[in-house]
Design a protein around this motif. Structure first.
Motif, PDB file in Angstrom:
ATOM      1  N   ASP A  55       0.818  -1.222   0.000  1.00 44.87           N
ATOM      2  CA  ASP A  55       0.000   0.000   0.000  1.00 44.87           C
ATOM      3  C   ASP A  55       0.845   1.263   0.000  1.00 44.87           C
ATOM      4  O   ASP A  55       0.322   2.370  -0.083  1.00 44.87           O
ATOM      5  CB  ASP A  55      -0.915   0.025   1.233  1.00 44.87           C
ATOM      6  CG  ASP A  55      -1.938  -1.088   1.179  1.00 44.87           C
ATOM      7  OD1 ASP A  55      -2.322  -1.461   0.060  1.00 44.87           O
ATOM      8  OD2 ASP A  55      -2.333  -1.588   2.254  1.00 44.87           O
ATOM      9  N   PRO A  88      12.092  15.963   2.705  1.00 44.28           N
ATOM     10  CA  PRO A  88      11.144  16.928   3.261  1.00 44.28           C
ATOM     11  C   PRO A  88      10.016  16.271   4.075  1.00 44.28           C
ATOM     12  O   PRO A  88       9.757  15.072   3.917  1.00 44.28           O
ATOM     13  CB  PRO A  88      10.583  17.615   2.015  1.00 44.28           C
ATOM     14  CG  PRO A  88      11.604  17.400   0.961  1.00 44.28           C
ATOM     15  CD  PRO A  88      12.226  16.074   1.255  1.00 44.28           C
ATOM     16  N   PRO A  89       9.332  17.045   4.920  1.00 43.68           N
ATOM     17  CA  PRO A  89       8.260  16.481   5.748  1.00 43.68           C
ATOM     18  C   PRO A  89       7.095  15.962   4.901  1.00 43.68           C
ATOM     19  O   PRO A  89       6.871  16.466   3.793  1.00 43.68           O
ATOM     20  CB  PRO A  89       7.780  17.671   6.594  1.00 43.68           C
ATOM     21  CG  PRO A  89       8.660  18.825   6.298  1.00 43.68           C
ATOM     22  CD  PRO A  89       9.516  18.491   5.119  1.00 43.68           C
ATOM     23  N   LEU A  91       6.560  13.021   3.474  1.00 35.52           N
ATOM     24  CA  LEU A  91       6.801  12.118   2.333  1.00 35.52           C
ATOM     25  C   LEU A  91       6.704  10.641   2.722  1.00 35.52           C
ATOM     26  O   LEU A  91       6.843   9.780   1.857  1.00 35.52           O
ATOM     27  CB  LEU A  91       8.174  12.375   1.704  1.00 35.52           C
ATOM     28  CG  LEU A  91       8.419  13.736   1.052  1.00 35.52           C
ATOM     29  CD1 LEU A  91       9.682  13.720   0.217  1.00 35.52           C
ATOM     30  CD2 LEU A  91       7.254  14.173   0.180  1.00 35.52           C
ATOM     31  N   TYR A 209       6.741  12.981  -4.699  1.00 33.11           N
ATOM     32  CA  TYR A 209       5.962  12.030  -5.499  1.00 33.11           C
ATOM     33  C   TYR A 209       5.529  12.663  -6.814  1.00 33.11           C
ATOM     34  O   TYR A 209       5.277  13.867  -6.881  1.00 33.11           O
ATOM     35  CB  TYR A 209       4.721  11.572  -4.702  1.00 33.11           C
ATOM     36  CG  TYR A 209       5.072  10.722  -3.502  1.00 33.11           C
ATOM     37  CD1 TYR A 209       5.710  11.282  -2.402  1.00 33.11           C
ATOM     38  CD2 TYR A 209       4.785   9.367  -3.470  1.00 33.11           C
ATOM     39  CE1 TYR A 209       6.061  10.502  -1.305  1.00 33.11           C
ATOM     40  CE2 TYR A 209       5.129   8.587  -2.371  1.00 33.11           C
ATOM     41  CZ  TYR A 209       5.762   9.162  -1.295  1.00 33.11           C
ATOM     42  OH  TYR A 209       6.109   8.404  -0.211  1.00 33.11           O
TER      43      TYR A 209
HETATM   44  P1  ADP Z   1       6.917  12.013   7.388  1.00 29.64           P
HETATM   45  O1  ADP Z   1       7.237  11.113   8.552  1.00 29.64           O
HETATM   46  O2  ADP Z   1       7.905  11.906   6.266  1.00 29.64           O
HETATM   47  O3  ADP Z   1       6.674  13.458   7.785  1.00 29.64           O
HETATM   48  P2  ADP Z   1       4.482  10.431   7.254  1.00 29.64           P
HETATM   49  O4  ADP Z   1       5.049   9.068   7.194  1.00 29.64           O
HETATM   50  O5  ADP Z   1       3.901  10.857   8.569  1.00 29.64           O
HETATM   51  O6  ADP Z   1       5.530  11.520   6.750  1.00 29.64           O
HETATM   52  O7  ADP Z   1       3.391  10.524   6.083  1.00 29.64           O
HETATM   53  C1  ADP Z   1       2.349  11.478   6.085  1.00 29.64           C
HETATM   54  C2  ADP Z   1       1.046  10.841   5.619  1.00 29.64           C
HETATM   55  O8  ADP Z   1       1.124  10.662   4.207  1.00 29.64           O
HETATM   56  C3  ADP Z   1       0.801   9.455   6.210  1.00 29.64           C
HETATM   57  O9  ADP Z   1      -0.137   9.518   7.238  1.00 29.64           O
HETATM   58  C4  ADP Z   1       0.237   8.631   5.076  1.00 29.64           C
HETATM   59  O10 ADP Z   1      -1.157   8.582   5.159  1.00 29.64           O
HETATM   60  C5  ADP Z   1       0.616   9.374   3.832  1.00 29.64           C
HETATM   61  N1  ADP Z   1       1.685   8.694   3.078  1.00 29.64           N
HETATM   62  C6  ADP Z   1       3.021   8.935   3.166  1.00 29.64           C
HETATM   63  N2  ADP Z   1       3.700   8.177   2.290  1.00 29.64           N
HETATM   64  C7  ADP Z   1       2.792   7.454   1.619  1.00 29.64           C
HETATM   65  C8  ADP Z   1       2.890   6.490   0.559  1.00 29.64           C
HETATM   66  N3  ADP Z   1       4.065   6.167   0.014  1.00 29.64           N
HETATM   67  N4  ADP Z   1       1.754   5.918   0.113  1.00 29.64           N
HETATM   68  C9  ADP Z   1       0.553   6.269   0.640  1.00 29.64           C
HETATM   69  N5  ADP Z   1       0.402   7.188   1.637  1.00 29.64           N
HETATM   70  C10 ADP Z   1       1.500   7.772   2.116  1.00 29.64           C
END
Ligand code: ADP
Length: 366
Positions: A55, A88-89, A91, A209
């Protein structure tokens, strides 16, 4: 977890005059901020977070590298190498740490460097880890020196050295830890001290993305939220999401509200673009700060080169936020270039903002 943006403490030299276009009282579009809001750190958000590799959309290279690392570790019956994720945040760094834990059949403890205030906090975390567990430390570049030094032997030899007593009578005692995996996340890989960076077996960058990947993420989230959306509706939201899944999901939720209130049967491209126009989300995902920054560079500095301090002064953001949040996306979509002499606005940014690119101005004069 958020990068707190603060105003410049002292006014830098060369501060640009107020821009001449009508940008008075700009609405701040927080919808486009990539950091998680408090609400987005809650339980409800967990339901849309991917739980399995299948997913987790996009980041093909990262998934391939980690898939191999997992299989190798499992075949050897070992823990996964320590992993540093940077980018970056929003992702998907936290999400990936949770998926890794699930794939290894272990749990994941999540913390962030600013929450680790004293050496006791980090020691407490480390000794509580169970065999193979993952410790996720967000914003790891912000760890204190002392916490870092506790981490070194923990990462290398799975032990913590604690000093008991003070002065001459002080003794050092080693406590053995369970083997664990540290997953560090950072938006600033360059700010990590090299002894810390060198202790990560795997260092992986997350990329912005592509619109088609964000469309898939939006379609998946819409399904979880039981919201009807067409492919072109998802595509319309995707192009405005700054290459960031967190923003894509957030925009989807706002468009869903709009569709509901306007009694639209489903989200299609028209409904999505009407809603996002209402929320002042630019067709390229630019917000007020991006537009302000680029416009000042064009109007006051002929498109650059311009120093980071000037860009910060033009927007009221701090230089760190400009470097970590705004610039990477503008560079990714080809609106900004970094040169040794400063930042330069590209012809596509001129066009997007309704200005004539400099080479076209020149040909008009000839
Ligand atoms: P980061 O830790 O890099 O700030 P997160 O892991 O918290 O980011 O991701 C933010 C939100 O984006 C998650 O809650 C998720 O729902 C969505 N998300 C992030 N990456 C993906 C992905 N590759 N595929 C689907 N949803 C994603």
């Amino acid at each position: 977890m958020a990068i707190i943006s603060s105003k410049q403490e002292s006014e830098p030299e060369n501060q640009p005059p107020a821009p001449s276009r009508d940008r008075s009282n700009p609405p701040r579009v927080d919808l486009l901020q990539p950091q998680a809001t408090d609400y987005e750190q809650g339980k409800q958000e967990d339901s849309i977070r991917p739980q399995r590799f299948a997913d987790y959309i996009g980041q093909k290279d990262l998934k391939e590298v980690l898939d191999i690392a997992i299989k190798a570790a499992q075949a050897r019956n070992e823990t996964l190498d320590h992993l540093l994720l940077y980018g970056p945040p929003g992702l998907g760094k936290t999400t990936m740490a949770l998926i890794l834990a699930a794939s290894m059949g272990v749990s994941c403890k999540i913390t962030s460097a600013p929450a680790i205030e004293s050496p006791r906090d980090i020691v407490g975390l480390l000794v509580s880890l169970k065999p193979g567990e993952i410790l996720f430390i967000d914003e790891i570049h912000r760890l204190s020196r002392m916490a870092e030094e506790i981490l070194y032997p923990a990462m290398e030899d799975y032990r913590v050295d604690i000093t008991i007593g003070k002065g001459k009578g002080a003794k050092t005692r080693s406590i053995a830890l369970q083997k664990f995996t540290l997953v560090g996340a950072t938006t600033r890989a360059g700010s990590l001290s090299s002894p810390l960076r060198d202790r990560f077996g795997l260092v992986q960058r997350l990329r912005f993305y592509q619109p088609d990947e964000l469309s898939q993420i939006i379609l998946r989230t819409a399904q979880i939220l039981q919201t009807e959306i067409s492919d072109d509706g998802a595509a319309e939201i995707a192009v405005r999401s700054r290459g960031t899944p967190r923003i894509a999901n957030r925009l989807l939720k706002r468009v869903r509200d709009y569709a509901q209130v306007k009694a639209a049967a489903a989200i299609n491209a028209t409904v999505a673009s009407q809603a996002l126009e209402l929320f002042q989300v630019d067709p390229c995902g630019l917000d007020w700060t991006d537009r302000q920054m680029l416009s000042v560079m064009i109007e006051q500095f002929n498109g650059g080169p311009v120093g980071i301090e000037t860009m910060a002064a033009a927007t009221g953001e701090d230089t760190q936020t400009i470097e970590e949040v705004y610039e990477p996306y503008l560079m990714q979509i080809g609106y900004l270039q970094r040169t040794p002499r400063g930042r330069v606005v590209t012809a596509s940014a001129y066009k997007h903002l309704g200005f004539k690119p400099p080479n076209e101005q020149l040909s008009l004069l000839q």
